[in-house]
Write a protein that holds these residues in place. Sequence first.
Motif, short mmCIF file in Angstrom:
data_model
loop_
_atom_site.label_atom_id
_atom_site.label_comp_id
_atom_site.label_asym_id
_atom_site.label_seq_id
_atom_site.Cartn_x
_atom_site.Cartn_y
_atom_site.Cartn_z
N THR A 1 1.19 7.72 8.09
CA THR A 1 1.62 6.37 8.48
C THR A 1 2.72 5.90 7.56
OG1 THR A 1 0.17 5.09 7.01
CG2 THR A 1 -0.81 5.88 9.08
N ASP A 2 3.33 4.77 7.94
CA ASP A 2 4.30 4.13 7.04
C ASP A 2 3.69 2.87 6.44
OD1 ASP A 2 4.18 2.57 9.28
OD2 ASP A 2 6.35 2.45 9.60
N ALA A 3 2.37 2.86 6.35
CA ALA A 3 1.66 1.69 5.84
C ALA A 3 2.01 1.43 4.38
CB ALA A 3 0.15 1.90 5.99
N ASN A 4 2.13 0.17 4.04
CA ASN A 4 2.43 -0.22 2.66
C ASN A 4 1.11 -0.24 1.88
OD1 ASN A 4 3.84 -1.01 0.43
ND2 ASN A 4 4.13 -3.13 1.09
N ILE B 1 -1.86 -1.49 8.22
CA ILE B 1 -1.37 -1.25 9.59
C ILE B 1 -1.29 -2.56 10.36
CG2 ILE B 1 -1.95 -0.15 11.79
CD1 ILE B 1 -3.14 2.18 10.19
N SER C 1 -0.75 -5.50 9.07
CA SER C 1 0.42 -6.23 8.56
C SER C 1 1.69 -5.74 9.21
CB SER C 1 0.51 -6.08 7.04
OG SER C 1 -0.57 -6.73 6.40
N ASN C 2 1.82 -4.42 9.36
CA ASN C 2 3.01 -3.86 10.03
C ASN C 2 3.11 -4.36 11.46
OD1 ASN C 2 3.75 -2.48 7.76
ND2 ASN C 2 3.31 -0.44 8.56
N PHE D 1 6.15 -6.87 6.47
CA PHE D 1 6.37 -5.60 5.80
C PHE D 1 6.42 -5.74 4.27
CE2 PHE D 1 8.41 -5.31 10.01
CZ PHE D 1 7.63 -4.30 10.55
N LYS E 1 8.10 1.91 -0.58
CA LYS E 1 7.49 1.73 0.72
C LYS E 1 6.61 2.94 1.08
CE LYS E 1 9.56 -2.17 1.21
NZ LYS E 1 8.79 -3.42 1.05
#
Length: 593
Positions: free
Chosen positions: A166-169, A130, A132-133, A138, A237
């Motif tokens: 979340t869209d966390a990697n 999170i 990093s985002n 990304f 992703k």
Amino acid sequence: MKSNILENINNPTDLRQLDEAQLPQLAQELRDFIIGVVAVKEGHLGASLGVVELTIALHYVFDTPNDLLIWDVGHQAYGHKILTGRRENFHTNRQLNGISGFPKRSESIYDAFGVGHSSTSISAALGMAIASNLKGDFEKQHIAVIGDASIASGMAFEGLNHAGVTDANLLVILNDNAIGIDPSVGALKNYLTAVKEGKNPKKNNMIRSLNFDYSGPIDGHDIFAVIKELKRLKEVKGPKFLHIITTKGKGLQQAEDDQVKYHAPGKFDAATGEIHPKSDGNLPPKYQDVFGLTLLDLAKVNEKIIGITPAMPSGSSLKFMMDAFPKRAFDVGIAEQHAVTLSAGMATQGMVVFCNIYSTFLQRAYDQVIHDVALQNLPVIFCLDRAGLVGEDGATHHGVFDLAYLRCIPNIIIYSPLNEIALRNILYTAQLGLNHPIAIRYPRGRGQIVDWQSRQFGTYEKIEIGTANCLQNGMNIAVLSNGTIGNNVTLALAEIDYPENFAHYDFAFVKPLDENMLHFIFNTFNDIITIEDGAIKGGFGTTIVEFAAENKYSSNIVTLGIPDEFIEQGSVDELQQYCKIDVSSLSIMFSNY
């Protein structure tokens, strides 16, 4: 003759220069290297052998340390350490002034997060992802490697629950070998077994239901398959979950066959795998066995006795009772919070519950001790194994904070036995019925009395709650000790020229204190020394200082124990010497009075 690949790998950049076809040879060399060092120096063996291929694959595919790799618990991180610049000093692993047995941020930039207790990896990696985002990075990868025993813990599910929205990697890798230190337990273990055996339809996949891109299960020892899947997932992703199947102890037949014993086998023959026999001879018992055998003895008579442990039946010796009374002894998995509140629930129904938890792990259930047990004044019997300095496992595992964090809680009784007879008798006393919860803390290692089960000591004696004992009369100085460290005091006093100057008192109870004895001591002695194998700040010595202040005594008080710092790894003897509570340091101190 094949060249040695490992000796030329000083960091993952070197590793990534290899041709993929060379990696199976590297895996064999890495296994041999771990076996060769651990056979002589001791340490955690089986877990690291099981993830050799995964370790190589992760550093081969991902750009560590820029990509962040987190190992849950860290028992399995030996290969990681060797590949990340610590091969030459790996022989110092877990030794005084050597490298830590667990990943440690201050030790290497490749150790992205310090670990030692389980189930933290997903939350930590998610936090990094999170962040990093938020920083606009990304492309950075965040990988958490967690075992099937650790993922059953509540904290791991809290992390999964959050990550799925979340869209966390984030990539979570489940290293599924059906065992932690002891075999994994519970419904989730059964679910994972069904998945491995193809009995669970993909449409019922619980990980997919949490919004993860799930793949697997795949063979974690097929390095080419693992690399192929990691490369694919690197381009996906959002939250991802890779399920791999491994064998703990892979590559050493004995470690595969007896995974519990070879988790940390001690010294063994690197060629044959045979463990070197220890000359136990006529030695005193381990404190954990005193607990386990005494509990079994008491449970044969008292049918209300229940035993509970979070994932440590062998390490705590609750296994004796589990084997004899499987319906009354429970391994609840790595779930300390659950273990404490489960104990509380049983206590409300009149059960006599012995909740056996390592001191360092009870920290994970602090709210439950306060809110679910002490606040309701439920007579749960906490048996805190590995209290005090534990040795080579280091800062993550020393049980030095329990006296400080427990004694501030209302209603709780705190007792530290001087020896195995005292431990035996307090267990007996507790099961007779107390009106309060009690914490009984005892150390890792062996006791003092070889024939602790003999006729002389075989009968139980009830201990009066809140009493201290005079071990030695003296004229000028009073030494007040708590727990087994009092044996160091006894030995130290025997070495000095004028032992008659010192009185020695065993204050096994930190709460409630023997105030009558304390009034006598403060009215008799101008100099008082306290000693404990716990943190000085807030511990037993602090209790005595508080008593003196409240009662306006002006005696000189010196407090000895664990200083206000995190103590690193080393043998117990070495660490006691560092803290100046070993026999030699004490005898020098006493001689200077």
